[in-house]
Design an enzyme around this catalytic site. Structure first.
Site, PDB file in Angstrom:
ATOM      1  N   PHE A 168       1.758   1.533  -5.626  1.00 47.80           N
ATOM      2  CA  PHE A 168       2.166   0.648  -6.720  1.00 47.80           C
ATOM      3  C   PHE A 168       2.561   1.543  -7.889  1.00 47.80           C
ATOM      4  O   PHE A 168       2.046   2.656  -8.017  1.00 47.80           O
ATOM      5  CB  PHE A 168       1.003  -0.263  -7.157  1.00 47.80           C
ATOM      6  CG  PHE A 168       0.960  -1.572  -6.418  1.00 47.80           C
ATOM      7  CD1 PHE A 168       0.512  -1.642  -5.112  1.00 47.80           C
ATOM      8  CD2 PHE A 168       1.372  -2.747  -7.044  1.00 47.80           C
ATOM      9  CE1 PHE A 168       0.475  -2.852  -4.429  1.00 47.80           C
ATOM     10  CE2 PHE A 168       1.332  -3.964  -6.382  1.00 47.80           C
ATOM     11  CZ  PHE A 168       0.890  -4.021  -5.077  1.00 47.80           C
TER      12      PHE A 168
ATOM     13  N   PRO B 223      -7.896  13.795  -8.940  1.00 50.97           N
ATOM     14  CA  PRO B 223      -7.054  13.989  -7.745  1.00 50.97           C
ATOM     15  C   PRO B 223      -6.163  12.769  -7.537  1.00 50.97           C
ATOM     16  O   PRO B 223      -6.589  11.643  -7.785  1.00 50.97           O
ATOM     17  CB  PRO B 223      -8.061  14.123  -6.603  1.00 50.97           C
ATOM     18  CG  PRO B 223      -9.355  13.616  -7.126  1.00 50.97           C
ATOM     19  CD  PRO B 223      -9.318  13.723  -8.622  1.00 50.97           C
ATOM     20  N   ASP B 224      -4.937  13.011  -7.092  1.00 52.72           N
ATOM     21  CA  ASP B 224      -4.021  11.899  -6.831  1.00 52.72           C
ATOM     22  C   ASP B 224      -4.241  11.428  -5.390  1.00 52.72           C
ATOM     23  O   ASP B 224      -3.758  12.042  -4.435  1.00 52.72           O
ATOM     24  CB  ASP B 224      -2.570  12.336  -7.071  1.00 52.72           C
ATOM     25  CG  ASP B 224      -1.652  11.129  -7.129  1.00 52.72           C
ATOM     26  OD1 ASP B 224      -1.689  10.311  -6.191  1.00 52.72           O
ATOM     27  OD2 ASP B 224      -0.918  11.005  -8.123  1.00 52.72           O
TER      28      ASP B 224
ATOM     29  N   LYS C 110       5.223  11.138  -4.448  1.00 50.96           N
ATOM     30  CA  LYS C 110       3.958  10.849  -3.757  1.00 50.96           C
ATOM     31  C   LYS C 110       4.155  10.643  -2.257  1.00 50.96           C
ATOM     32  O   LYS C 110       3.234  10.222  -1.571  1.00 50.96           O
ATOM     33  CB  LYS C 110       3.281   9.633  -4.408  1.00 50.96           C
ATOM     34  CG  LYS C 110       2.894   9.892  -5.875  1.00 50.96           C
ATOM     35  CD  LYS C 110       2.146   8.726  -6.497  1.00 50.96           C
ATOM     36  CE  LYS C 110       1.898   8.958  -7.981  1.00 50.96           C
ATOM     37  NZ  LYS C 110       0.496   8.879  -8.375  1.00 50.96           N
TER      38      LYS C 110
ATOM     39  N   LYS D  34     -26.732  10.848 -23.702  1.00 52.45           N
ATOM     40  CA  LYS D  34     -25.790  10.090 -24.547  1.00 52.45           C
ATOM     41  C   LYS D  34     -25.307  10.972 -25.710  1.00 52.45           C
ATOM     42  O   LYS D  34     -26.127  11.587 -26.410  1.00 52.45           O
ATOM     43  CB  LYS D  34     -26.486   8.839 -25.094  1.00 52.45           C
ATOM     44  CG  LYS D  34     -25.566   7.981 -25.923  1.00 52.45           C
ATOM     45  CD  LYS D  34     -26.280   6.742 -26.441  1.00 52.45           C
ATOM     46  CE  LYS D  34     -25.360   5.971 -27.374  1.00 52.45           C
ATOM     47  NZ  LYS D  34     -26.045   4.896 -28.063  1.00 52.45           N
TER      48      LYS D  34
ATOM     49  N   ASN E 150      -9.545   1.337 -17.138  1.00 52.01           N
ATOM     50  CA  ASN E 150      -8.321   0.608 -17.505  1.00 52.01           C
ATOM     51  C   ASN E 150      -8.535  -0.884 -17.250  1.00 52.01           C
ATOM     52  O   ASN E 150      -9.628  -1.310 -16.887  1.00 52.01           O
ATOM     53  CB  ASN E 150      -7.122   1.156 -16.714  1.00 52.01           C
ATOM     54  CG  ASN E 150      -7.375   1.064 -15.232  1.00 52.01           C
ATOM     55  OD1 ASN E 150      -7.513  -0.013 -14.673  1.00 52.01           O
ATOM     56  ND2 ASN E 150      -7.487   2.226 -14.582  1.00 52.01           N
TER      57      ASN E 150
HETATM   58  O1  PMT Z   1      -5.877  -5.317 -10.628  1.00 52.14           O
HETATM   59  P1  PMT Z   1      -4.959  -6.303 -11.332  1.00 52.14           P
HETATM   60  O2  PMT Z   1      -5.537  -6.771 -12.641  1.00 52.14           O
HETATM   61  O3  PMT Z   1      -4.590  -7.443 -10.429  1.00 52.14           O
HETATM   62  O4  PMT Z   1      -3.613  -5.555 -11.732  1.00 52.14           O
HETATM   63  C1  PMT Z   1      -2.763  -5.123 -10.717  1.00 52.14           C
HETATM   64  C2  PMT Z   1      -2.225  -3.717 -10.996  1.00 52.14           C
HETATM   65  C3  PMT Z   1      -1.349  -3.767 -12.241  1.00 52.14           C
HETATM   66  C4  PMT Z   1      -3.385  -2.745 -11.224  1.00 52.14           C
HETATM   67  C5  PMT Z   1      -1.425  -3.289  -9.732  1.00 52.14           C
HETATM   68  O5  PMT Z   1      -0.391  -4.195  -9.502  1.00 52.14           O
HETATM   69  C6  PMT Z   1      -0.868  -1.865  -9.901  1.00 52.14           C
HETATM   70  O6  PMT Z   1       0.182  -1.654 -10.477  1.00 52.14           O
HETATM   71  N1  PMT Z   1      -1.620  -0.864  -9.360  1.00 52.14           N
HETATM   72  C7  PMT Z   1      -1.313   0.562  -9.515  1.00 52.14           C
HETATM   73  C8  PMT Z   1      -1.818   1.045 -10.853  1.00 52.14           C
HETATM   74  C9  PMT Z   1      -1.529   2.527 -11.073  1.00 52.14           C
HETATM   75  O7  PMT Z   1      -2.442   3.286 -11.132  1.00 52.14           O
HETATM   76  O8  PMT Z   1      -0.245   2.827 -11.098  1.00 52.14           O
HETATM   77  P2  PMT Z   1       0.330   4.354 -11.363  1.00 52.14           P
HETATM   78  O9  PMT Z   1       1.765   4.117 -11.590  1.00 52.14           O
HETATM   79  O10 PMT Z   1      -0.458   5.001 -12.417  1.00 52.14           O
HETATM   80  O11 PMT Z   1       0.075   5.096 -10.003  1.00 52.14           O
HETATM   81  C10 PMT Z   1       1.033   5.148  -8.950  1.00 52.14           C
HETATM   82  C11 PMT Z   1       0.330   5.101  -7.611  1.00 52.14           C
HETATM   83  O12 PMT Z   1      -0.527   6.242  -7.480  1.00 52.14           O
HETATM   84  C12 PMT Z   1      -0.559   3.897  -7.399  1.00 52.14           C
HETATM   85  O13 PMT Z   1      -0.397   3.463  -6.076  1.00 52.14           O
HETATM   86  C13 PMT Z   1      -1.973   4.415  -7.649  1.00 52.14           C
HETATM   87  O14 PMT Z   1      -2.930   3.694  -6.893  1.00 52.14           O
HETATM   88  C14 PMT Z   1      -1.850   5.856  -7.166  1.00 52.14           C
HETATM   89  N2  PMT Z   1      -2.742   6.823  -7.851  1.00 52.14           N
HETATM   90  C15 PMT Z   1      -2.636   7.067  -9.168  1.00 52.14           C
HETATM   91  C16 PMT Z   1      -3.437   8.021  -9.748  1.00 52.14           C
HETATM   92  C17 PMT Z   1      -4.376   8.717  -8.949  1.00 52.14           C
HETATM   93  N3  PMT Z   1      -5.178   9.645  -9.483  1.00 52.14           N
HETATM   94  N4  PMT Z   1      -4.465   8.457  -7.656  1.00 52.14           N
HETATM   95  C18 PMT Z   1      -3.679   7.516  -7.085  1.00 52.14           C
HETATM   96  O15 PMT Z   1      -3.773   7.272  -5.874  1.00 52.14           O
END
Ligand code: PMT
Length: 398
Positions: free
Chosen positions: A323, A305-306, A341, A289, A210
């Site tokens: 976040f 995994p989350d 979460k 590939k 991403n």
């Molecule tokens: O890195 P930058 O370019 O500065 O951009 C910042 C950002 C937009 C990446 C940052 O501010 C942000 O929003 N980070 C979280 C991105 C994300 O994965 O969001 P989500 O809504 O999909 O996930 C929710 C939470 O679960 C997050 O804390 C994420 O880290 C966590 N997660 C998600 C999926 C996963 N498999 N495991 C996780 O721990």
């Protein structure tokens, strides 16, 4: 790397004989790793040429509030938002009176008024002007508003008088600037932060990922260090410099990030999950590939995994901040994630906007916990991270 590393500092120069020392201050701030932009008042330009400061900083010097060209490049509000701190050295009696009154009749006073960053003022003037009750009252009022005053030195002045009013030496000013960002509000705490993207291989050549640049997570690492915490930064592939005093663990895949984070949080008080973790990975990674055989290709994907959910459940004493990267219904979706979460708080940002979120230098967000929803207005990621450090410290220390 010093605590000024990657800090954005506006050096404001007003019109006094000590303005010649500002060139040295600009150079030393940069030696400490700070990014410096200069604003000069009209009278400052009588003492030192903008070209000198432009040559030293490699950036155009800002002089005019009402210059359409300058405003188009970086207007006064952008400048105010850009800065983590404004250092005015030397500051005249006139400038301090204007700052105290909140007048905005030139670029420097306007940017000070528009800034939510720290303001540090190093006065320099004739000893009689310094001692005047009017000057002293201005100084007192500015101090009460949280503006740091670097009191002038005593000694022989350019006009021949002897007394207080000499600009502090550049090295003393720089030493003070080194401590401007240290708050100690999280001193003794261990913080783990994830940052950047994870990558999931499709084959030896391609991957799913991403747009995360890591800027938000790295800014948080700096803010937590400034707050006195010990920081472990677990980072996906990014091209950023790790703050000094920070333990960096570089990872690529979600599994790598999970393993490193699970181990790091066992010793931690706080976990901030700022990483944009890939939500899916290919069910079977090809060992060679994949060849282009037809116009269409399908991939079989499984959920990763989350990380934050697993670790918040496994470590009930950990203070966990997630976040939420959303493109619509930002608050509603973030609230769901807060609950699902098992987070203590979540910071929701709108990643559909170009001016904030992924890869931009600024961000705007909502801090949501069980009792509050607080809007964090648009500012640099460095400043936002500091605001987040204060919010976390308030929760942890109450
Ligand atoms: O890195 P930058 O370019 O500065 O951009 C910042 C950002 C937009 C990446 C940052 O501010 C942000 O929003 N980070 C979280 C991105 C994300 O994965 O969001 P989500 O809504 O999909 O996930 C929710 C939470 O679960 C997050 O804390 C994420 O880290 C966590 N997660 C998600 C999926 C996963 N498999 N495991 C996780 O721990």
């Amino acid at each position: 790397m010093s605590s000024l590393s990657q800090k954005r500092i506006i050096l404001g120069i007003t019109g006094g004989i000590a303005a010649y020392k500002s060139a040295e201050i600009a150079r030393r701030l940069q030696d400490q790793g700070a990014e410096v932009r200069v604003i000069m008042t009209d009278s400052a330009q009588e003492f030192i040429r903008p070209l000198t400061l432009q040559a030293l900083t490699g950036k155009p010097v800002h002089t005019d509030l009402l210059d359409p060209k300058a405003e188009a490049a970086m207007g006064h509000i952008e400048l105010a938002r850009w800065a983590d701190a404004i250092l005015v050295a030397p500051a005249t009696a006139n400038f301090m009176a204007a700052l105290n009154q909140g007048t905005a009749n030139d670029l420097l006073t306007t940017v000070c008024l528009a800034s939510s960053g720290k303001i540090i003022v190093a006065p320099a003037m004739n000893q009689a002007m310094w001692s005047q009750p009017a000057s002293q009252e201005n100084i007192e009022c500015l101090k009460q508003r949280g503006i740091a005053i670097l009191e002038p030195d005593n000694g022989i002045q350019a006009c021949g008088d002897i007394g207080p009013g000499r600009l502090q030496q550049p090295e003393a000013i720089i030493e003070h600037m080194g401590s401007v960002f240290d708050s100690g509000i999280l001193s003794g705490k261990q913080v783990v932060i994830t940052a950047g993207p994870t990558r999931e291989a499709i084959d030896p050549v391609r991957y799913i990922s991403n747009h995360s640049s890591g800027k938000m997570g790295y800014a948080l690492a700096s803010a937590m260090l400034d707050a006195g915490a010990s920081v472990t930064l677990i980072s996906g592939p990014v091209s950023l410099q790790c703050p000094d005093r920070c333990e960096l663990i570089s990872v690529v895949s979600t599994d790598d990030m999970l393993a490193a984070t699970a181990q790091a949080v066992t010793k931690a008080d706080i976990f901030i999950s700022a990483a944009a973790v890939a939500d899916y990975r290919v069910t079977e990674v090809a060992s060679q590939k994949i060849k282009k055989k037809s116009d269409k290709m399908s991939l079989n994907l499984s959920k990763t995994p989350d990380i934050v959910s697993i670790l918040s459940k496994d470590n009930p004493k950990l203070f966990v901040v997630g976040f939420a990267a959303e493109t619509d219904r930002v608050e509603a979706y973030a609230r769901k994630k807060l609950e699902q979460k098992h987070l203590n708080a979540i910071i929701a940002n709108d990643v559909s906007r170009n001016d904030i979120g992924f890869n931009s230098d600024d961000n705007e967000a909502l801090w949501i916990d069980a009792n509050n929803c607080k809007a964090l207005s648009k500012k640099s990621k460095t400043q936002l991270a500091r605001e987040i450090a204060v919010l976390i410290a308030n929760e942890i220390n109450h």
